[in-house]
Structures are given as structure tokens and as C-alpha cells.
Design a protein around this motif. Structure first.
Motif, PDB file in Angstrom:
ATOM      1  N   ASP A  44       0.815  -1.218   0.000  1.00 16.09           N
ATOM      2  CA  ASP A  44       0.000   0.000   0.000  1.00 16.09           C
ATOM      3  C   ASP A  44       0.849   1.268   0.000  1.00 16.09           C
ATOM      4  OD1 ASP A  44      -2.314  -1.474  -0.057  1.00 16.09           O
ATOM      5  OD2 ASP A  44      -2.703  -1.312   2.099  1.00 16.09           O
ATOM      6  N   CYS A  45       2.053   1.201   0.565  1.00 14.86           N
ATOM      7  CA  CYS A  45       2.928   2.376   0.641  1.00 14.86           C
ATOM      8  C   CYS A  45       3.768   2.586  -0.623  1.00 14.86           C
ATOM      9  CB  CYS A  45       3.858   2.254   1.834  1.00 14.86           C
ATOM     10  SG  CYS A  45       3.014   2.418   3.409  1.00 14.86           S
ATOM     11  N   LEU A  46       3.869   1.603  -1.471  1.00 11.07           N
ATOM     12  CA  LEU A  46       4.744   1.707  -2.643  1.00 11.07           C
ATOM     13  C   LEU A  46       4.417   2.858  -3.593  1.00 11.07           C
ATOM     14  CD1 LEU A  46       5.516  -1.990  -3.614  1.00 11.07           C
ATOM     15  CD2 LEU A  46       7.098  -0.248  -2.819  1.00 11.07           C
ATOM     16  N   PRO A  47       3.158   3.098  -3.971  1.00  5.96           N
ATOM     17  CA  PRO A  47       2.903   4.192  -4.908  1.00  5.96           C
ATOM     18  C   PRO A  47       3.373   5.550  -4.380  1.00  5.96           C
ATOM     19  CG  PRO A  47       0.966   2.801  -4.740  1.00  5.96           C
ATOM     20  CD  PRO A  47       1.925   2.349  -3.680  1.00  5.96           C
ATOM     21  N   GLY A  48       3.121   5.819  -3.138  1.00  6.96           N
ATOM     22  CA  GLY A  48       3.566   7.082  -2.556  1.00  6.96           C
ATOM     23  C   GLY A  48       5.078   7.176  -2.487  1.00  6.96           C
ATOM     24  N   ALA A  49       5.721   6.070  -2.155  1.00  2.57           N
ATOM     25  CA  ALA A  49       7.183   6.067  -2.079  1.00  2.57           C
ATOM     26  C   ALA A  49       7.813   6.321  -3.444  1.00  2.57           C
ATOM     27  CB  ALA A  49       7.670   4.735  -1.517  1.00  2.57           C
TER      28      ALA A  49
END
Length: 102
Positions: A44-49
Motif C-alpha cells: 500500500d505504501c509503494l505508490p507514494g514512495a
């Protein structure tokens, strides 16, 4: 008429195949990994990262439109909890500043 260098075409084809292989192998490898709450949170955090990794160097070098877009994305994400709407807001702010400044 322009001629196309065969080596250029070969390089494009090889890069396209490598990209397709990476995407497909990632999909198949993820089937082998159990989807625990920790793994779900990482995914879930990958796109923002990825977005921050792309934008942060430009902001660090003083791009006002990018900095304002990043700030808008942060605020909209906190309000709406939607990455998609945050990206739209960041783009709108960035484009607006670039159009206004010239």
C-alpha cells in the motif's frame, strides 16, 4: 524519409521485453509470498514512495511548482485518503503555478 538504425530498433525491443518480463515475473513471484498484514502495508505504501522518490530531488533543487504540488498532494491525501485525487491535485497545482509564472 528517415532511416531507422537497426541497433536502435533492437535496443527498443530488448528494453520492451525486459520490461514485460519484469512486470510478469513480479506478478508471478508475488503469488508465492503470503499476503500478511505487514506485506499488505508495504504494498500500500509503494505508490507514494515511488512518487516521492521521483519528485523529491526536483523539489530539493528549488522547483517551486513541484514543491507546491507535493504540498497539495500531502494535504489532499490527508483529507481524502485517496492517492488518485492527491495526484490530480498535485498536477493541477503544478500546472497552475507553471502557467501563472510563465
Amino acid at each position: 524519409m528517415t532511416s531507422v538504425d537497426p541497433q536502435t530498433v533492437l535496443a527498443i525491443v530488448v528494453m520492451a521485453l525486459a520490461t514485460a518480463f519484469n512486470r510478469a515475473s513480479g506478478f508471478f513471484l508475488m503469488r508465492l509470498i503470503p499476503l500478511t498484514p505487514r506485506v499488505r502495508k508495504i504494498i500500500d505504501c509503494l505508490p507514494g514512495a515511488v512518487l516521492v522518490a521521483l519528485i523529491a530531488p526536483t523539489v530539493a533543487h528549488g522547483d517551486l511548482a513541484m514543491a507546491a504540488g507535493l504540498a497539495a498532494a500531502y494535504v489532499v491525501t490527508k483529507i481524502t485518503r485517496s492517492d488518485f485525487i492527491a495526484v490530480l491535485a498535485a498536477m493541477a497545482v503544478g500546472v497552475g503555478i507553471r502557467a501563472w509564472v510563465g
